[in-house]
Design a protein around this motif. Structure first.
Motif, PDB file in Angstrom:
ATOM      1  N   PRO A 122      14.130  23.244 127.885  1.00  0.00           N
ATOM      2  CA  PRO A 122      12.770  23.659 128.262  1.00  0.00           C
ATOM      3  C   PRO A 122      12.256  24.834 127.434  1.00  0.00           C
ATOM      4  O   PRO A 122      11.069  24.908 127.126  1.00  0.00           O
ATOM      5  N   ILE A 123      13.149  25.720 127.056  1.00  0.00           N
ATOM      6  CA  ILE A 123      12.740  26.868 126.232  1.00  0.00           C
ATOM      7  C   ILE A 123      12.298  26.374 124.860  1.00  0.00           C
ATOM      8  O   ILE A 123      11.260  26.783 124.340  1.00  0.00           O
ATOM      9  N   ALA A 124      13.087  25.460 124.274  1.00  0.00           N
ATOM     10  CA  ALA A 124      12.760  24.932 122.945  1.00  0.00           C
ATOM     11  C   ALA A 124      11.437  24.162 122.971  1.00  0.00           C
ATOM     12  O   ALA A 124      10.608  24.323 122.067  1.00  0.00           O
ATOM     13  N   THR A 125      11.216  23.349 124.005  1.00  0.00           N
ATOM     14  CA  THR A 125       9.954  22.603 124.066  1.00  0.00           C
ATOM     15  C   THR A 125       8.778  23.539 124.305  1.00  0.00           C
ATOM     16  O   THR A 125       7.690  23.307 123.774  1.00  0.00           O
ATOM     17  N   GLN A 126       9.001  24.594 125.064  1.00  0.00           N
ATOM     18  CA  GLN A 126       7.930  25.566 125.296  1.00  0.00           C
ATOM     19  C   GLN A 126       7.576  26.288 123.995  1.00  0.00           C
ATOM     20  O   GLN A 126       6.402  26.453 123.660  1.00  0.00           O
ATOM     21  N   LEU A 127       8.595  26.693 123.257  1.00  0.00           N
ATOM     22  CA  LEU A 127       8.348  27.399 121.991  1.00  0.00           C
ATOM     23  C   LEU A 127       7.624  26.507 120.991  1.00  0.00           C
ATOM     24  O   LEU A 127       6.637  26.918 120.377  1.00  0.00           O
ATOM     25  N   THR A 128       8.116  25.284 120.800  1.00  0.00           N
ATOM     26  CA  THR A 128       7.500  24.397 119.810  1.00  0.00           C
ATOM     27  C   THR A 128       6.160  23.865 120.296  1.00  0.00           C
ATOM     28  O   THR A 128       5.261  23.645 119.490  1.00  0.00           O
ATOM     29  N   GLY A 129       6.018  23.665 121.599  1.00  0.00           N
ATOM     30  CA  GLY A 129       4.743  23.197 122.148  1.00  0.00           C
ATOM     31  C   GLY A 129       3.642  24.224 121.997  1.00  0.00           C
ATOM     32  O   GLY A 129       2.467  23.884 121.863  1.00  0.00           O
ATOM     33  N   SER A 130       4.024  25.494 122.009  1.00  0.00           N
ATOM     34  CA  SER A 130       3.024  26.557 121.884  1.00  0.00           C
ATOM     35  C   SER A 130       2.485  26.692 120.463  1.00  0.00           C
ATOM     36  O   SER A 130       1.514  27.396 120.240  1.00  0.00           O
ATOM     37  N   LEU A 131       3.093  25.994 119.519  1.00  0.00           N
ATOM     38  CA  LEU A 131       2.665  26.078 118.120  1.00  0.00           C
ATOM     39  C   LEU A 131       1.471  25.176 117.814  1.00  0.00           C
ATOM     40  O   LEU A 131       0.898  25.270 116.740  1.00  0.00           O
ATOM     41  N   GLY A 132       1.147  24.293 118.744  1.00  0.00           N
ATOM     42  CA  GLY A 132       0.031  23.377 118.523  1.00  0.00           C
ATOM     43  C   GLY A 132       0.353  22.359 117.443  1.00  0.00           C
ATOM     44  O   GLY A 132       1.496  21.932 117.297  1.00  0.00           O
ATOM     45  N   LEU A 133      -0.646  21.994 116.666  1.00  0.00           N
ATOM     46  CA  LEU A 133      -0.435  20.994 115.614  1.00  0.00           C
ATOM     47  C   LEU A 133       0.535  21.469 114.544  1.00  0.00           C
ATOM     48  O   LEU A 133       1.234  20.667 113.936  1.00  0.00           O
ATOM     49  N   ARG A 134       0.594  22.768 114.354  1.00  0.00           N
ATOM     50  CA  ARG A 134       1.499  23.330 113.349  1.00  0.00           C
ATOM     51  C   ARG A 134       2.964  22.989 113.666  1.00  0.00           C
ATOM     52  O   ARG A 134       3.767  22.757 112.769  1.00  0.00           O
ATOM     53  N   GLY A 135       3.293  22.904 114.939  1.00  0.00           N
ATOM     54  CA  GLY A 135       4.663  22.616 115.340  1.00  0.00           C
ATOM     55  C   GLY A 135       4.853  21.235 115.927  1.00  0.00           C
ATOM     56  O   GLY A 135       5.863  20.960 116.575  1.00  0.00           O
ATOM     57  N   PHE A 136       3.898  20.340 115.683  1.00  0.00           N
ATOM     58  CA  PHE A 136       3.944  19.010 116.289  1.00  0.00           C
ATOM     59  C   PHE A 136       5.222  18.254 115.938  1.00  0.00           C
ATOM     60  O   PHE A 136       5.903  17.725 116.806  1.00  0.00           O
ATOM     61  N   ARG A 137       5.554  18.210 114.660  1.00  0.00           N
ATOM     62  CA  ARG A 137       6.752  17.472 114.242  1.00  0.00           C
ATOM     63  C   ARG A 137       8.030  18.117 114.772  1.00  0.00           C
ATOM     64  O   ARG A 137       8.952  17.434 115.177  1.00  0.00           O
ATOM     65  N   LEU A 138       8.062  19.426 114.772  1.00  0.00           N
ATOM     66  CA  LEU A 138       9.227  20.124 115.300  1.00  0.00           C
ATOM     67  C   LEU A 138       9.350  19.867 116.805  1.00  0.00           C
ATOM     68  O   LEU A 138      10.447  19.655 117.317  1.00  0.00           O
ATOM     69  N   ASN A 139       8.221  19.842 117.500  1.00  0.00           N
ATOM     70  CA  ASN A 139       8.224  19.535 118.926  1.00  0.00           C
ATOM     71  C   ASN A 139       8.758  18.123 119.164  1.00  0.00           C
ATOM     72  O   ASN A 139       9.560  17.896 120.073  1.00  0.00           O
ATOM     73  N   LEU A 140       8.343  17.171 118.346  1.00  0.00           N
ATOM     74  CA  LEU A 140       8.865  15.807 118.459  1.00  0.00           C
ATOM     75  C   LEU A 140      10.372  15.774 118.205  1.00  0.00           C
ATOM     76  O   LEU A 140      11.109  15.047 118.870  1.00  0.00           O
ATOM     77  N   SER A 141      10.826  16.557 117.242  1.00  0.00           N
ATOM     78  CA  SER A 141      12.259  16.612 116.959  1.00  0.00           C
ATOM     79  C   SER A 141      13.028  17.159 118.152  1.00  0.00           C
ATOM     80  O   SER A 141      14.085  16.648 118.515  1.00  0.00           O
ATOM     81  N   VAL A 142      12.492  18.206 118.772  1.00  0.00           N
ATOM     82  CA  VAL A 142      13.146  18.783 119.955  1.00  0.00           C
ATOM     83  C   VAL A 142      13.180  17.745 121.074  1.00  0.00           C
ATOM     84  O   VAL A 142      14.211  17.553 121.724  1.00  0.00           O
ATOM     85  N   GLU A 143      12.063  17.073 121.297  1.00  0.00           N
ATOM     86  CA  GLU A 143      12.006  16.079 122.362  1.00  0.00           C
ATOM     87  C   GLU A 143      12.887  14.875 122.071  1.00  0.00           C
ATOM     88  O   GLU A 143      13.262  14.143 122.976  1.00  0.00           O
TER      89      GLU A 143
END
Length: 176
Positions: A122-143
């Motif tokens: 949850p911490i990782a998804t919160q951090l990457t989710g807060s990046l918006g489009l800039r962190g979209f791919r990283l958020n997908l990787s975490v998920e």
């Protein structure tokens, strides 16, 4: 109202055991526990309130509630999996039990790898989710992660993007 992905929702997103439309999948990613339903609806994904209601009914999304939401995620997931893949259901708990036992045995007193994953995810998804489009791919990787080792491998990338100060909680949860 603010919604967040449930454990069942994250699993369904990975294994596609429940058919979601491309718009639902895109909107599902936006539910990070920070955005309200109205913000997701206004994001221009073309998703309607009925799509969100359907994901809530399926147990893929739940209201933000910290520990209560995490505890209910498993019970919310029960109706989702049996309707689509009853043969898979017995395998998951057995594999999860074996993984918990195997990782908990060597290090008495310290959290198991699975527990660390549950704490850090949850911490990782919160951090990457807060990046918006800039962190979209990283958020997908975490998920897309399903194990402690996979999440641990992404930690340096997350730290590089969000900064050392914000990554402290993630490092602590991962035990690094």
């Amino acid at each position: 109202m603010i919604l967040v992905k449930t454990q069942a929702g994250q699993q369904v997103f990975k294994d596609r055991s429940v058919r979601l439309t491309p718009r639902q999948r895109s909107a599902f990613i936006l539910f990070d526990g920070k955005r309200s339903v109205s913000e997701v609806l206004e994001a221009g994904m073309g998703i309607g309130r009925e799509d969100i209601d359907q994901m809530v009914e399926l147990g893929l999304l739940g209201q933000v509630g910290g520990m209560a939401e995490a505890a209910n995620a498993g019970t919310v997931a029960m109706p989702v999996e049996p309707t689509r893949s009853p043969a898979r259901q017995p395998e998951r708990p057995a594999a999860a039990t074996l993984q918990v036992e195997a990782s908990a045995t060597p290090a008495m007193g310290s959290p198991s790898a699975q527990q660390r994953y549950k704490d850090a995810y949850p911490i990782a998804t919160q951090l990457t989710g807060s990046l918006g489009l800039r962190g979209f791919r990283l958020n997908l990787s975490v998920e897309g992660t399903s194990t402690y080792e996979e999440l641990l491998a992404l930690a340096p990338k997350i730290r590089a993007v969000v900064g050392d100060d914000k990554a402290v909680a993630l490092d602590r949860a991962l035990g690094i």
